[in-house]
Design a protein around this motif. Structure first.
Motif, mmCIF file in Angstrom:
data_model
loop_
_atom_site.group_PDB
_atom_site.id
_atom_site.type_symbol
_atom_site.label_atom_id
_atom_site.label_comp_id
_atom_site.label_asym_id
_atom_site.label_seq_id
_atom_site.Cartn_x
_atom_site.Cartn_y
_atom_site.Cartn_z
ATOM 1 N N LEU A 144 0.829 -1.207 0.000
ATOM 2 C CA LEU A 144 0.000 0.000 0.000
ATOM 3 C C LEU A 144 0.863 1.256 0.000
ATOM 4 O O LEU A 144 0.574 2.238 -0.706
ATOM 5 C CB LEU A 144 -0.923 -0.003 1.219
ATOM 6 C CG LEU A 144 -2.104 -0.982 1.163
ATOM 7 C CD1 LEU A 144 -2.782 -1.078 2.516
ATOM 8 C CD2 LEU A 144 -3.105 -0.550 0.093
ATOM 9 N N ARG A 145 1.925 1.217 0.774
ATOM 10 C CA ARG A 145 2.830 2.376 0.805
ATOM 11 C C ARG A 145 3.503 2.568 -0.545
ATOM 12 O O ARG A 145 3.658 3.713 -1.017
ATOM 13 C CB ARG A 145 3.869 2.176 1.903
ATOM 14 C CG ARG A 145 3.294 2.308 3.326
ATOM 15 C CD ARG A 145 4.316 1.930 4.368
ATOM 16 N NE ARG A 145 3.771 2.091 5.711
ATOM 17 C CZ ARG A 145 4.338 1.596 6.814
ATOM 18 N NH1 ARG A 145 5.480 0.882 6.694
ATOM 19 N NH2 ARG A 145 3.790 1.795 7.985
ATOM 20 N N HIS A 179 -13.287 -3.788 1.901
ATOM 21 C CA HIS A 179 -13.992 -2.799 1.083
ATOM 22 C C HIS A 179 -13.023 -2.113 0.117
ATOM 23 O O HIS A 179 -11.949 -1.649 0.528
ATOM 24 C CB HIS A 179 -14.649 -1.751 1.973
ATOM 25 C CG HIS A 179 -15.590 -2.325 2.993
ATOM 26 N ND1 HIS A 179 -16.700 -3.064 2.643
ATOM 27 C CD2 HIS A 179 -15.574 -2.277 4.358
ATOM 28 C CE1 HIS A 179 -17.333 -3.440 3.736
ATOM 29 N NE2 HIS A 179 -16.666 -2.974 4.785
ATOM 30 N N ASP A 180 -13.399 -2.043 -1.150
ATOM 31 C CA ASP A 180 -12.626 -1.264 -2.115
ATOM 32 C C ASP A 180 -12.770 0.224 -1.786
ATOM 33 O O ASP A 180 -13.813 0.662 -1.265
ATOM 34 C CB ASP A 180 -13.127 -1.514 -3.535
ATOM 35 C CG ASP A 180 -12.944 -2.964 -3.966
ATOM 36 O OD1 ASP A 180 -12.136 -3.677 -3.344
ATOM 37 O OD2 ASP A 180 -13.633 -3.365 -4.931
ATOM 38 N N VAL A 181 -11.726 1.004 -2.074
ATOM 39 C CA VAL A 181 -11.764 2.435 -1.765
ATOM 40 C C VAL A 181 -11.322 3.233 -2.992
ATOM 41 O O VAL A 181 -10.561 2.750 -3.835
ATOM 42 C CB VAL A 181 -10.867 2.790 -0.559
ATOM 43 C CG1 VAL A 181 -11.327 2.050 0.691
ATOM 44 C CG2 VAL A 181 -9.410 2.482 -0.848
ATOM 45 N N THR A 182 -11.831 4.446 -3.096
ATOM 46 C CA THR A 182 -11.435 5.368 -4.159
ATOM 47 C C THR A 182 -10.624 6.498 -3.544
ATOM 48 O O THR A 182 -11.061 7.152 -2.581
ATOM 49 C CB THR A 182 -12.666 5.946 -4.875
ATOM 50 O OG1 THR A 182 -13.438 4.863 -5.433
ATOM 51 C CG2 THR A 182 -12.244 6.887 -5.993
ATOM 52 N N LEU A 183 -9.402 6.701 -4.058
ATOM 53 C CA LEU A 183 -8.521 7.723 -3.528
ATOM 54 C C LEU A 183 -8.907 9.099 -4.056
ATOM 55 O O LEU A 183 -9.688 9.241 -5.015
ATOM 56 C CB LEU A 183 -7.078 7.403 -3.900
ATOM 57 C CG LEU A 183 -6.528 6.036 -3.459
ATOM 58 C CD1 LEU A 183 -5.060 5.918 -3.838
ATOM 59 C CD2 LEU A 183 -6.727 5.817 -1.974
ATOM 60 N N ARG A 195 -8.068 7.062 -8.198
ATOM 61 C CA ARG A 195 -7.708 5.653 -8.352
ATOM 62 C C ARG A 195 -8.619 4.766 -7.497
ATOM 63 O O ARG A 195 -8.904 5.086 -6.342
ATOM 64 C CB ARG A 195 -6.247 5.425 -7.958
ATOM 65 C CG ARG A 195 -5.238 5.917 -8.983
ATOM 66 C CD ARG A 195 -3.836 5.546 -8.542
ATOM 67 N NE ARG A 195 -3.452 6.231 -7.308
ATOM 68 C CZ ARG A 195 -2.555 5.772 -6.431
ATOM 69 N NH1 ARG A 195 -1.964 4.599 -6.650
ATOM 70 N NH2 ARG A 195 -2.250 6.474 -5.352
ATOM 71 N N LEU A 196 -9.014 3.653 -8.074
ATOM 72 C CA LEU A 196 -9.796 2.667 -7.338
ATOM 73 C C LEU A 196 -8.845 1.589 -6.814
ATOM 74 O O LEU A 196 -8.137 0.933 -7.584
ATOM 75 C CB LEU A 196 -10.856 2.035 -8.240
ATOM 76 C CG LEU A 196 -11.720 0.936 -7.598
ATOM 77 C CD1 LEU A 196 -12.518 1.482 -6.418
ATOM 78 C CD2 LEU A 196 -12.637 0.316 -8.639
ATOM 79 N N ILE A 197 -8.841 1.416 -5.502
ATOM 80 C CA ILE A 197 -7.966 0.428 -4.856
ATOM 81 C C ILE A 197 -8.819 -0.762 -4.437
ATOM 82 O O ILE A 197 -9.755 -0.622 -3.645
ATOM 83 C CB ILE A 197 -7.251 1.031 -3.629
ATOM 84 C CG1 ILE A 197 -6.450 2.272 -4.035
ATOM 85 C CG2 ILE A 197 -6.348 -0.022 -2.978
ATOM 86 C CD1 ILE A 197 -5.351 2.013 -5.031
ATOM 87 N N HIS A 198 -8.483 -1.927 -4.983
ATOM 88 C CA HIS A 198 -9.241 -3.141 -4.692
ATOM 89 C C HIS A 198 -8.654 -3.828 -3.450
ATOM 90 O O HIS A 198 -7.464 -4.139 -3.407
ATOM 91 C CB HIS A 198 -9.203 -4.094 -5.880
ATOM 92 C CG HIS A 198 -9.890 -3.552 -7.097
ATOM 93 N ND1 HIS A 198 -11.258 -3.509 -7.234
ATOM 94 C CD2 HIS A 198 -9.378 -2.997 -8.237
ATOM 95 C CE1 HIS A 198 -11.576 -2.974 -8.389
ATOM 96 N NE2 HIS A 198 -10.456 -2.651 -9.034
#
Length: 318
Positions: free
Chosen positions: A164-165, A182-186, A190-193
């Motif tokens: 992640l870093r 949970h997927d997150v949107t930065l 960017r969509l992080i799965h």
């Protein structure tokens, strides 16, 4: 997760082995201790360990022979005298409730906590929650005898923080959301799965503890792929006919069950008092000739059960 052998003898107490009782310490997993059988003087053996009776929340009785049962009234009473106030559930064959309630009534013993009974007439799932499942099955003994399979639920995979870093995902609440799946949107779009940054779940451990039995297919089913199998070894291979007559196992038949079930480690217990010193060691030798990953256990010995990386033996501090 640890097993502590409070008694490893069969039938009657001996100088070097008390009668049967095993503690499964689940302090890190659920802050509890589960007992399997409570032979005479089990509470005396507990005094030689760091086990606190108030931490005991479940007791599983394999069968109603005295060397597996006679210590139950005293332990239950002492748990109350020593400040235990949380419920205690006792699992076992039909008759265990009558035995204990009669002992408590006749001795005018009053408990400070609720006592619950789950009497078994057949096998199946007898306990299930978010962390553990316990299944039981009938064995082949002179009276009804059960074996128990304790299965730990998988542990969630670890968050891959370094990855992640490297992806420049800012730490903080987002990490918690990813860890929860949970997927997150930065902020940059960017969509992080979550699946890309959480390791695979860690499989739980499996411990099988059998009551007295002759060789039986149900023992293999209960032990299949277990990390540890605790199996009675009342007699040596040269006394196979005697073992069969009295509905017990030899060290060799215990090893055959372990081999068929592909277990990680076989622990031999319930040793007849006739086997002392070199004779007891010979039980281990016989079993290892069939299943090399075998250990003959002794009173107050503990077994740590790590996650699929081998089992480490040590002695309980005196």
């Amino acid at each position: 997760m640890e097993l502590v052998f409070l008694g490893t003898g069969a039938g009657v107490p001996a100088k070097s082995r008390n009668v049967t009782s095993i503690a499964l310490k689940l302090l890190a997993e659920r802050n509890e201790i589960w007992l399997f059988d409570v032979g005479e003087a089990t509470q005396h053996q507990i005094l030689r360990t760091n086990i606190r009776p108030r931490k005991i929340t479940k007791i599983f009785i394999t069968h109603l022979h005295g060397d597996h049962l006679y210590g139950l009234p005293g332990l239950v009473a002492s748990r109350s005298f020593q400040g235990g106030d949380t419920p205690l559930t006792i699992y076992g064959p039909v008759g265990v409730k009558d035995f204990l309630e009669t002992a408590l009534r006749v001795s005018d013993t009053h408990l400070s906590y609720p006592l619950h009974f789950v009497e078994l007439t057949r096998g199946g799932k007898i306990f299930d929650d978010a962390t553990f499942t316990v299944n039981a099955a009938t064995l082949d003994h002179r009276i009804q005898s059960f074996g128990y399979r304790v299965t730990e639920k998988p542990h969630p995979g670890e968050l891959l923080v370094d990855a992640l870093r490297a992806a420049q995902v800012p730490s903080g609440p987002l990490y918690g959301q990813l860890k929860a799946g949970h997927d997150v949107t930065l902020a940059d779009g960017r969509l992080i799965h979550a699946a890309d940054y959480v390791a695979a779940p860690q499989p739980g451990r499996i411990v099988t503890i059998l009551g007295d039995t002759r060789k039986t297919p149900n023992a293999v089913k209960l032990a299949m792929d277990a990390d540890v199998l605790v199996h009675e070894s009342t007699f040596g291979a040269h006394e196979a006919k005697l073992a069969k007559r009295y509905y017990h196992s030899t060290s060799q038949t215990a090893a055959e069950t372990a081999r068929q079930a592909h277990v990680g480690l076989l622990l031999l217990t319930h040793i007849s008092a006739r086997y002392l010193g070199p004779a007891a060691h010979q039980l281990e030798v016989e079993a290892r000739s069939v299943f090399p990953h075998t250990k003959l256990v002794h009173d107050l010995e503990t077994v740590d059960i790590p996650f699929k990386k081998g089992v480490v033996m040590s002695h309980v501090s005196q």
